[in-house]
Write a protein that holds these residues in place. Sequence first.
Motif, short mmCIF file in Angstrom:
data_model
loop_
_atom_site.label_atom_id
_atom_site.label_comp_id
_atom_site.label_asym_id
_atom_site.label_seq_id
_atom_site.Cartn_x
_atom_site.Cartn_y
_atom_site.Cartn_z
N ARG A 197 1.18 18.53 -5.43
CA ARG A 197 0.64 17.93 -6.67
C ARG A 197 -0.87 18.08 -6.76
O ARG A 197 -1.43 18.16 -7.86
CB ARG A 197 1.05 16.45 -6.76
CG ARG A 197 0.34 15.56 -5.75
CD ARG A 197 1.02 14.22 -5.60
NE ARG A 197 0.32 13.37 -4.64
CZ ARG A 197 0.39 13.50 -3.32
NH1 ARG A 197 1.13 14.45 -2.79
NH2 ARG A 197 -0.29 12.70 -2.52
N ILE A 198 -1.54 18.15 -5.62
CA ILE A 198 -3.00 18.31 -5.62
C ILE A 198 -3.35 19.71 -6.12
O ILE A 198 -4.25 19.89 -6.95
CB ILE A 198 -3.56 18.08 -4.21
CG1 ILE A 198 -3.28 16.66 -3.74
CG2 ILE A 198 -5.05 18.39 -4.16
CD1 ILE A 198 -4.02 15.57 -4.47
N PRO A 214 -1.23 19.17 -0.55
CA PRO A 214 0.00 18.68 -1.16
C PRO A 214 0.20 19.40 -2.48
O PRO A 214 -0.78 19.73 -3.16
CB PRO A 214 -0.28 17.19 -1.38
CG PRO A 214 -1.41 16.85 -0.50
CD PRO A 214 -2.21 18.11 -0.34
N GLU A 244 4.21 16.26 2.33
CA GLU A 244 4.67 15.03 2.98
C GLU A 244 5.63 14.25 2.11
O GLU A 244 6.35 13.38 2.61
CB GLU A 244 3.47 14.15 3.38
CG GLU A 244 2.87 13.33 2.27
CD GLU A 244 1.77 14.03 1.50
OE1 GLU A 244 1.55 15.23 1.79
OE2 GLU A 244 1.16 13.41 0.64
N TYR A 286 -9.18 24.15 0.38
CA TYR A 286 -8.63 22.86 0.83
C TYR A 286 -8.39 22.90 2.33
O TYR A 286 -8.72 21.96 3.06
CB TYR A 286 -7.33 22.58 0.09
CG TYR A 286 -6.77 21.20 0.34
CD1 TYR A 286 -6.02 20.94 1.49
CD2 TYR A 286 -6.98 20.17 -0.55
CE1 TYR A 286 -5.51 19.68 1.74
CE2 TYR A 286 -6.46 18.90 -0.32
CZ TYR A 286 -5.73 18.67 0.83
OH TYR A 286 -5.22 17.41 1.06
N ILE A 287 -7.83 24.02 2.80
CA ILE A 287 -7.54 24.14 4.23
C ILE A 287 -8.84 24.15 5.03
O ILE A 287 -8.93 23.54 6.11
CB ILE A 287 -6.71 25.41 4.49
CG1 ILE A 287 -5.31 25.24 3.91
CG2 ILE A 287 -6.62 25.72 5.98
CD1 ILE A 287 -4.49 26.51 3.85
N GLN A 288 -9.87 24.79 4.52
CA GLN A 288 -11.16 24.79 5.21
C GLN A 288 -11.72 23.36 5.30
O GLN A 288 -12.31 22.98 6.30
CB GLN A 288 -12.16 25.68 4.45
CG GLN A 288 -13.61 25.54 4.90
CD GLN A 288 -13.84 25.92 6.35
OE1 GLN A 288 -13.34 26.96 6.81
NE2 GLN A 288 -14.56 25.10 7.10
N THR A 289 -11.50 22.60 4.24
CA THR A 289 -12.06 21.24 4.21
C THR A 289 -11.27 20.27 5.07
O THR A 289 -11.84 19.43 5.75
CB THR A 289 -12.11 20.73 2.76
OG1 THR A 289 -12.82 21.69 1.98
CG2 THR A 289 -12.81 19.39 2.66
N TYR A 290 -9.93 20.37 4.99
CA TYR A 290 -9.10 19.33 5.61
C TYR A 290 -8.20 19.85 6.73
O TYR A 290 -7.46 19.07 7.30
CB TYR A 290 -8.22 18.67 4.54
CG TYR A 290 -9.01 17.94 3.48
CD1 TYR A 290 -9.05 18.43 2.18
CD2 TYR A 290 -9.73 16.79 3.78
CE1 TYR A 290 -9.76 17.76 1.20
CE2 TYR A 290 -10.45 16.13 2.81
CZ TYR A 290 -10.47 16.62 1.52
OH TYR A 290 -11.17 15.96 0.55
N ASN A 291 -8.24 21.14 7.02
CA ASN A 291 -7.40 21.70 8.08
C ASN A 291 -5.92 21.41 7.86
O ASN A 291 -5.17 21.27 8.82
CB ASN A 291 -7.86 21.15 9.45
CG ASN A 291 -7.45 22.07 10.58
OD1 ASN A 291 -7.10 23.22 10.37
ND2 ASN A 291 -7.46 21.54 11.79
N GLU A 292 -5.52 21.28 6.61
CA GLU A 292 -4.11 21.01 6.26
C GLU A 292 -3.81 21.76 4.98
O GLU A 292 -4.70 21.98 4.16
CB GLU A 292 -3.91 19.51 5.94
CG GLU A 292 -3.89 18.59 7.11
CD GLU A 292 -3.86 17.11 6.71
OE1 GLU A 292 -3.79 16.29 7.63
OE2 GLU A 292 -3.91 16.79 5.50
#
Lengths: 234, 242
Positions: B106-107, B104, B139, B95-101
Amino acid sequence: MDLAMQARPMEAPIEAHNHNRWSPYVDNGGTTLAIAGADYVLVASDTRQSDGYLINSRYSPKAFVLSNNAVLGTSGCSADSKRLYEVLEQRAQLYQHRHDRQISTPALAQLLSNTMYSRRMLPYYVFPVLAGIDAKGAGAAYSYDAVGNMQRVTGVCFGSASALIQPFLDNQVRFKNQRDADPNRLLTREEAFKIAVDAFTSATERDIYTGDYLEIFIVDAAGAHKEMRELKHD
Amino acid sequence: MDRYSFSLTTFSPNGKLLQIEHALAAVGNGSTSVGIKAANGVVIATEKKAGSSLIDVSSLEHMARICDSIGMVYSGMGPDFRVLVNSARKMAQSYIQTYNEDPPVRILVKELASIMQEFTQSGGVRPFGVSLLLAGVDERGPNLYQVDPSGSYFPWKATAIGKNMVNSKTFLEKRFNGAMELEDAVHTAILTLKEGIEGQMTETSIDIGVISTVSAAQQDGTKPEFKRLTAAEIKDYLSNIV
């Protein structure tokens, strides 16, 4: 003894090259720039689409608004640009459905980088800029090469007139090579708009692939707003 | 290998999936874990039960950090937990590789739960013998989720899983209030575990993990991080308990 059979110096072997090979890529010309400000970001691109000396269209937009109000400015191959926009928009919508909120600009920027790198062996022939508002409300512009190398910038230009416009932006937006200028100063919207228009009218004079119409997008916290100007049609 | 192309988890006539019921029994045999969501953070804690006095309890690590902002604990089978920790960590990095975040909470929960559900419907495999408690901040603020062997997941304000879950949840119902601060929540979590623990509770016989939300002090841009409390920190908390 046959003197004609004397040793000769070694020559490089002759390679066979097919100079008639079909290429999947075509450069449709045109130019795109982006300028980032304190609370806005501007993307400007011309709308001429060409193929060599032929004009395919005088109005074929190169900048696309995404559902999270970011703008994708493109240059290079028109077909790849349009497909890249569609793929990115699909991913943005998937994100929205899964997360129950819009994707942020930095996340979308990373997503675009990965999308382009996933085609490392047959790249999207696109040199995109992604523009949007970041988490802190500041204008953010990200520039990429054709395989997804990403960099956050304040002023960048890609496309057929990039060699004419980029140095102008370096000097007037990034204040490079000016002794007494403040390199951290960001432009106001009005200043950025004038620079974009002037850059394009000048480039249109010299670059045959740039012209016809200019689309300027300004993105801020309220969303993306478009303005159009005419450029010379010759 | 056609011999195992069918699922081993099949419906009984009364509509139950017995393998899942058995998996839940395995969870019920495991050490108790509790989780409490405070107004400004989340705490998860578990009893580190050693099978013998010769085991080096201080080296047991039941508290797993999945990514900077998410931590996880379990009740049930340790080896199954390790597999899920690895999956969760890989998912988070992807996820971090894809969105740099950071994802969340729940995801990440949904993806983990979806993996656990696969093992109730795929050929030749058995369900995981663990229930998980995930604690994290995103968030939306502090989050506490439970994931079961079936793949069901539940968001909780406070909960317990494992051997002593029934008594612990009764205890928590009385003690929990929504305005609790993280410090109180840690204190309450320890008390809850203490109710069910056999023998003495020491700083090496429980594992505690905490994450706090972005507070005024962190508004300079640092992210909140999930961390395991050290033995010394746990000792401090224990000394405040009569």
